[in-house]
Design a protein around this motif. Structure first.
Motif: not given
Length: 123
Positions: A1-5, A8-11, A29-31
């Motif tokens: 897992m990246f620290p920036g995630l 609650e971030h989308p899958p 979510g397209g991000e």
């Protein structure tokens, strides 16, 4: 897992390593976001769901600091890996397969029998 995630971030739907120093991830979510390969620190993010009729970028491939994406029908983009800024906008600029010499792109993406074209890579 990246620290920036965040939890609650989308899958994540797709992640690609550029073969040099960065990983680019597309979320459901397209991000779209870029991460340092060693630390996992998020460098930039863009896109996501929009009510204005624009399309979020969709990752096709990545290579040596460049990210190849499509932002809607016929809107091929080459993004700079460090900033996410668009470096190239012409049709066919975003190949599905890329190496240090050339990229392969469909002339009519989504068509069943679309011919392939070879493109030079940006440096």
């Amino acid at each position: 897992m990246f620290p920036g995630l965040a939890a609650e971030h989308p899958p994540v739907s797709t992640c690609l390593f550029d073969g040099r120093a960065h990983t680019y991830c597309q979320f459901t979510g397209g991000e779209l976001a870029a991460y340092e390969g060693v630390s996992g620190r998020r460098i930039w993010q863009r896109g996501g769901r929009s009510g204005d009729g624009t399309y979020p970028p969709v990752i096709l491939s990545a290579r040596h600091g460049l990210l190849y994406a499509v932002e809607g029908p016929g809107r091929h983009r080459v993004l700079g890996g460090l900033t996410g800024a668009v470096r190239e906008r012409r049709a066919g600029a975003a190949p599905s397969l890329v190496n240090g010499f050339a990229g392969l792109a469909e002339t009519d993406p989504g068509a069943h029998d679309s011919p392939l074209i070879a493109l030079r890579t940006l440096r």
